[in-house]
Design an enzyme around this catalytic site. Structure first.
Site, mmCIF file in Angstrom:
data_model
loop_
_atom_site.group_PDB
_atom_site.id
_atom_site.type_symbol
_atom_site.label_atom_id
_atom_site.label_comp_id
_atom_site.label_asym_id
_atom_site.label_seq_id
_atom_site.Cartn_x
_atom_site.Cartn_y
_atom_site.Cartn_z
ATOM 1 N N ASP A 1 0.860 -1.182 0.000
ATOM 2 C CA ASP A 1 0.000 0.000 0.000
ATOM 3 C C ASP A 1 0.902 1.240 0.000
ATOM 4 O O ASP A 1 2.119 1.145 0.187
ATOM 5 C CB ASP A 1 -0.944 -0.026 1.203
ATOM 6 C CG ASP A 1 -2.182 0.822 0.946
ATOM 7 O OD1 ASP A 1 -2.145 1.664 0.030
ATOM 8 O OD2 ASP A 1 -3.189 0.649 1.652
HETATM 9 C C1 BGC Z 1 -4.947 3.270 0.212
HETATM 10 C C2 BGC Z 1 -5.156 2.221 -0.856
HETATM 11 C C3 BGC Z 1 -5.007 2.825 -2.230
HETATM 12 C C4 BGC Z 1 -3.644 3.492 -2.325
HETATM 13 C C5 BGC Z 1 -3.344 4.057 -3.692
HETATM 14 C C6 BGC Z 1 -3.698 4.106 -0.024
HETATM 15 O O1 BGC Z 1 -3.646 5.202 0.824
HETATM 16 O O2 BGC Z 1 -4.887 2.649 1.475
HETATM 17 O O3 BGC Z 1 -6.413 1.641 -0.690
HETATM 18 O O4 BGC Z 1 -5.169 1.846 -3.207
HETATM 19 O O5 BGC Z 1 -3.604 4.530 -1.369
HETATM 20 O O6 BGC Z 1 -4.083 5.165 -3.998
#
Ligand code: BGC
Length: 724
Positions: free
Chosen positions: A252
């Site tokens: 993530d």
């Molecule tokens: C979130 C994810 C997301 C990623 C990319 C993160 O802050 O937890 O769910 O896919 O950002 O945007």
């Protein structure tokens, strides 16, 4: 290079840092900066916001890097790219997986037309805590719903072939147990038994892997002290080895860097070594290789086999997407706005999600000419898209405008009356005056989209601002009224719910929210959504979910509400046995509205459930045998409508305490007035057993199983099945 070409031969030609560069995704707002990353060999970037810009980055990758490896282009397309569908929590309320699959197909076509090849969805984190804002992004509290809707989303995004023009890679996230963050506070600690992890939180991911999800995203949280980004047992032993997941695990955003704050890594180098060795394949943030093409990682830190394995996973996905054959998209064919067909699909989806929580007949609105007061912050607001929508998502219209179109005969007065922050109180007097001249009042209240989604945990689950006061002010007028809720999580309604004659939970429904809600309020559509999460009576009762264990002292309604005098022992006041049961002294038992609850404008009658057999052996089940449960349903009312048949299982005696109910099957069906149909749901090995939490041991224990089938938890009929 096509899907059949030799990825291994390509890997053999790549240098150590060229390989490492493939194992990261990064974002740069300016195209020139993104192109620099691509020149340095990065394997994936976030979408640069147009087909033309995507083509330019793919051109740099193909023409200006040594091996011409095309890019993965990622983006969070969570419930729509241009045409916005209902939030995933609302989709789960449809109890119709086709809603999620259609969203996936439409979203994939729109996103792929602009060059996106990879979405970071579906989110399939079982969520039992509505304080957690991210409940909006997933499919609620139930394991089966998350598994079934997640798989449907994967099918929708990926289609039958990833190389098809309208297909993109799915990403099952966030692996795993992110929804169990302590206190519902985003990013917080998770600690749980393997028993619960296996039975509740891992199951939807197993289903997503079975459905062919190309990628899985690691979650921010720890599990038993170990951040998932560096959790070898979860990333490698379970996901890749036990389940045979052949795709790529992506971290993530800054999840690897966060290992420093978690306090398990000395520095970025250490964090990268721990993550990649544990089984992470792609780092989100771009820290594996510096923009100048250098990396601190050497073959002394990570084995060549591990790096090759990660690169192989990434390159195989690129090959499966057909990117080696043609990484470009046709800018003239980019879908930059909804079409009539995608709007129609989003409207149909939006009509299937709202849940009628309460109704004394106030809804639908009568057909005669009517003076209607529409009040509340959602009367005229267009904030219906919900969490995780990009700035280019197609806006929604307001409920007021939609009502004017749907029922031009209404004499409609629109007054906000309250706000989400309560900044301008005192507007209720105006509403009270207007209500006096109305036949019916519609109170459209809820949560703004920005209070839902990531980093939006709330400790207070009531309607924010002065909205509760507005409901009371309307109730005080004595004029019939209905409340419409537009929100992204279960709310606490106990301060006003008893005063509302009718309540429609509409959720954040996307681009077509206005018309969908208007059509339900006026009766053009009969609502049939069911709650995918329990609505608590108080935030202090959370987590409250239907599939809890019985405990040694299951709650009973009795027991006197006065302190027990211990020194007179068991002869004390009240019914001692009922006093000492699992409940809150200051709340009635159970949630305000239970999982699976939802009303209709019509009524349904049920026949007795029939089993295809009443006895089956565990061996037969293991070999693929199923037991069918059939039940006849009749629309006994005057309107056509959809019913949702729900099948729950209880294993009353097992070697490990079991949930009091587990949803094991459901079916939504449409019936005309007077029409009957028989619904048949099958139960097999996976439905009757459980993971023991000892490694990957799954057992079906012989004995009597209770099967409960019907329209909702408290209205089921029971029949028993014996497993020998
Ligand atoms: C979130 C994810 C997301 C990623 C990319 C993160 O802050 O937890 O769910 O896919 O950002 O945007």
């Amino acid at each position: 290079m096509s899907a059949g070409t030799d990825v291994d031969a390509l890997i053999a030609r790549m240098s150590w840092t060229e390989k490492l560069a493939q194992l990261q995704i990064s974002y740069r707002p300016r195209l020139e900066d993104a192109a620099e990353l691509v020149r340095a060999g990065i394997g994936a970037v976030f979408w640069p916001r147009s087909a033309e810009a995507t083509n330019e980055l793919q051109r740099v990758a193909v023409e200006e890097t040594p091996h011409g490896i095309p890019l993965l282009i990622g983006l969070d397309v969570v419930h729509g790219q241009r045409t916005i569908f209902p939030i995933p929590l609302a989709q789960a309320a449809s109890f119709d997986p086709a809603v999620a699959e259609t969203d996936g197909r439409v979203s994939a076509a729109e996103a792929a037309s602009g060059g996106v090849t990879w979405t970071f969805a579906p989110m399939i984190d079982v969520s039992r805590d509505p304080r957690w804002g991210r409940v909006a992004e997933g499919f609620g509290e139930d394991t089966l719903l998350n598994a079934v809707f997640g798989a449907a989303k994967v099918r929708g995004y990926q289609g039958s072939h990833l190389a098809d023009p309208g297909s993109i890679l799915a990403c099952a996230k966030h692996y795993v147990a992110y929804g169990a963050a302590e206190g519902g506070r985003d990013y917080n600690t998770v600690d749980m038994s393997d028993y619960r992890l296996r039975n509740v939180y891992l199951e939807p991911f197993r289903a997503a892997v079975e459905a062919g999800a190309g990628t899985v995203m690691a979650s921010f949280n720890t599990v038993a002290g170990r951040p998932v980004h560096a959790h070898r047992q979860l990333l490698t032993d379970v996901l890749k080895e036990e389940w045979g997941f052949a795709g790529a695990v992506v971290g993530d955003a800054s999840g690897v860097v966060n290992l420093l704050a978690h306090g398990i890594a000395e520095d970025l180098h250490d964090a990268l070594v721990q993550s990649l060795s544990a089984g992470l394949d792609v780092e989100m943030g771009g820290h594996v290789v510096a923009p100048d093409g250098t990396s601190s990682l050497t073959p002394d830190d990570l084995t060549v086999e591990r790096v090759d394995d990660a690169v192989r996973r990434v390159l195989r996905l690129k090959a499966a997407l057909g990117l080696f054959d043609d990484p470009y998209v046709d800018p003239a064919a980019e879908l930059t706005a909804p079409t009539a067909a995608t709007r129609a699909a989003a409207l149909e989806a939006a009509e299937r999600c709202p849940v009628l929580l309460k109704n004394d007949g106030t809804l639908p609105l009568p057909e005669r000419p009517l003076r209607v007061l529409l009040t509340g912050p959602y009367a005229d607001s267009t904030d219906h898209l919900g969490a995780w929508v990009q700035s280019f998502g197609e806006p929604a219209g307001s409920l007021a405008d939609a009502l004017r179109v749907e029922r031009p005969d209404l004499e409609l007065t629109v007054l906000p009356g309250a706000s989400f922050d309560g900044a301008d109180p005192g507007r209720q007097a105006e509403v009270t005056r207007a209500a006096a001249g109305s036949d019916v009042v519609l109170v459209a209240v809820g949560e703004p989209s920005h209070l839902t989604g990531e980093a939006t945990s709330r400790a207070d689950l009531r309607l924010p601002g002065d909205q509760e006061a507005l409901v009371h002010a309307v109730a005080d007028t004595g004029v019939p009224f209905a409340v419409v809720l537009a929100n992204g999580r279960p709310l606490v309604t106990s301060a006003w719910i008893h005063r509302a004659p009718a309540v429609l939970e509409a959720w954040h429904l996307g681009t077509e929210a206005g018309p969908a809600i208007a059509r339900i309020l006026t009766g053009a559509v009969n609502p049939a959504g069911r709650l995918p999460m329990s609505f608590p009576r108080s935030a202090g009762q959370v987590p409250v979910h239907y599939d809890h264990e019985n405990t040694g002292r299951p709650a009973t309604t009795g027991g006197r509400m006065q302190p027990l005098v211990h020194d007179i022992g068991l002869e004390g006041p009240g019914n001692v046995e009922e006093w000492f049961t699992s409940k809150y002294r200051d709340l009635p038992l159970g949630p305000q509205f239970a999982f699976g609850h939802g009303l209709s404008y019509t009524t349904f009658g049920y026949g007795a459930p029939v089993l295809s057999r009443t006895e089956v052996s565990a061996d037969e089940l293991r070999g693929g045998a199923t037991v069918e449960v059939s039940i006849q349903v009749t629309n006994t009312g005057q309107r056509a409508g959809d019913e949702v048949v729900q099948l729950y299982v209880r294993d009353p005696v097992a070697s490990l305490a079991q949930p009091v109910r587990r949803l094991r099957g459901f079916r939504r069906l449409r019936l005309e007035p007077g029409e009957s149909a028989t619904v048949t749901l099958a139960l097999g090995w996976r439905d009757l057993g459980f993971w023991t939490g000892r490694g990957n041991e799954f057992v079906v224990e012989p004995g009597r199983f209770e099967l409960h089938v019907g329209p909702r938890l408290d209205a089921t009929q029971q029949c028993d099945l014996v497993v020998t």
